[in-house]
Design an enzyme around this catalytic site. Structure first.
Site, PDB file in Angstrom:
ATOM      1  N   HIS A  96       3.996  23.783  12.189  1.00 14.43           N
ATOM      2  CA  HIS A  96       4.326  22.719  12.936  1.00 14.43           C
ATOM      3  C   HIS A  96       5.133  23.370  14.255  1.00 14.43           C
ATOM      4  O   HIS A  96       4.582  23.091  15.500  1.00 14.43           O
ATOM      5  CB  HIS A  96       5.647  22.032  12.705  1.00 14.43           C
ATOM      6  CG  HIS A  96       6.089  20.871  13.537  1.00 14.43           C
ATOM      7  ND1 HIS A  96       5.837  19.507  13.209  1.00 14.43           N
ATOM      8  CD2 HIS A  96       6.906  21.031  14.524  1.00 14.43           C
ATOM      9  CE1 HIS A  96       6.618  18.758  14.154  1.00 14.43           C
ATOM     10  NE2 HIS A  96       7.291  19.733  15.057  1.00 14.43           N
ATOM     11  N   GLU A  97       5.883  24.491  14.104  1.00 12.47           N
ATOM     12  CA  GLU A  97       6.529  25.244  15.222  1.00 12.47           C
ATOM     13  C   GLU A  97       5.170  26.014  15.728  1.00 12.47           C
ATOM     14  O   GLU A  97       5.257  26.286  17.029  1.00 12.47           O
ATOM     15  CB  GLU A  97       7.627  26.020  14.928  1.00 12.47           C
ATOM     16  CG  GLU A  97       8.657  25.380  14.081  1.00 12.47           C
ATOM     17  CD  GLU A  97       9.348  24.215  14.959  1.00 12.47           C
ATOM     18  OE1 GLU A  97       9.014  24.087  16.048  1.00 12.47           O
ATOM     19  OE2 GLU A  97       9.937  23.236  14.045  1.00 12.47           O
ATOM     20  N   HIS A 156       3.757  24.219  18.558  1.00  8.58           N
ATOM     21  CA  HIS A 156       4.259  23.931  19.698  1.00  8.58           C
ATOM     22  C   HIS A 156       4.069  24.945  20.255  1.00  8.58           C
ATOM     23  O   HIS A 156       3.951  25.168  21.734  1.00  8.58           O
ATOM     24  CB  HIS A 156       5.904  23.976  19.397  1.00  8.58           C
ATOM     25  CG  HIS A 156       5.988  22.375  18.784  1.00  8.58           C
ATOM     26  ND1 HIS A 156       5.768  21.221  19.343  1.00  8.58           N
ATOM     27  CD2 HIS A 156       6.949  21.905  17.975  1.00  8.58           C
ATOM     28  CE1 HIS A 156       6.196  20.213  18.843  1.00  8.58           C
ATOM     29  NE2 HIS A 156       7.027  20.536  17.963  1.00  8.58           N
TER      30      HIS A 156
END
Length: 249
Positions: A129-130, A133
């Site tokens: 997820h990170e 980003h």
């Protein structure tokens, strides 16, 4: 982000652990004291627990960075985009109990909240997820103070990381058999954008998510496509493997 603006300031400063005993007996005695609480302060016990959480987090992080197909795939594409991510830029640290991780765009760092992961898969999806980003920040020059930009990255990260697989939703106590994945992605994106310091209210966050939903939900780069369980990496096989804040659930 599972959120930018995500800064790492949410990571709390750990108490300094007491000097470690050298002999085997002293180490055993010290451990017994920490377990029972006899002869040590609450701060010393907390410091020992945090040190243990950070050590275990670092061990699992290192394994995933080397052997998780989806994490290795993301690291490979970040490197090819000119944003190589060394292990030192993925940090294990204590955080408040509402978070599992976060992304800070300025230093280009990911924080993993030590002691907050209930499984290796949970840590894997948080890292992914990170990194999504980070990929968006690197490739598309995301302005995290622009709610539409932030919403798009949140939609992509929740859609592609595995955060919204059925088993994760079941653990959250949410059961749906109709468009469960899309509903999860939308809900979590709105929650994250709402937490952005420049977002005035949840209605503004929902509006931003709705405005970019179609294009961002269908944008699966750098993956070929997203499935309801895990995205499918481009030309990735087992051979390839030879803060904005992420909510804890």
């Amino acid at each position: 982000m599972n959120d930018s603006g995500k800064d790492l300031s949410s990571a709390q400063v750990s108490p300094v652990p007491a000097p470690q005993p050298t002999s085997a007996f002293e180490r055993w005695r010290r451990k017994a004291m920490l377990v029972t609480g006899l002869g040590v302060s609450q701060d010393e016990r907390l410091a020992d627990l945090q040190a243990s959480h950070i050590y275990n987090c670092e061990q699992k992080k290192e394994y995933l960075m080397n052997y998780s197909p989806i994490v290795v795939f993301m690291l490979k594409h970040l490197k090819s985009s000119g944003c190589e991510v060394p292990a030192s830029n993925i940090l294990c640290a204590p955080c408040d109990m509402t978070k599992a991780g976060g992304f800070s765009p300025d230093p280009g760092a990911v924080t993993l909240c030590a002691g907050h992961f209930f499984s290796e898969q949970h840590m894997e999806s948080t890292i992914t997820h990170e990194l999504i980003h980070m990929y968006d920040h690197c490739r598309f020059k995301v302005d995290w103070s622009n709610l539409r930009h932030h919403a798009c990255s949140e939609i992509r990260a929740n859609n592609l990381s595995g955060d919204c697989r059925f088993s994760r939703e079941l653990r959250r106590g949410i059961v749906s058999f109709s468009k469960q994945h899309q509903a999860c992605v939308r809900r979590r994106a709105i929650d994250s954008v709402t937490a952005n310091p420049v977002c005035p209210n949840e209605a503004a966050a929902e509006r931003a998510v709705n405005e970019v939903w179609e294009s961002c939900f269908n944008d699966t780069r750098p993956f070929d496509e997203a499935s309801f369980n895990l995205p499918l990496p481009r030309q990735c096989s087992t051979h390839d493997v030879t803060f904005y804040n992420h909510q804890i659930y």
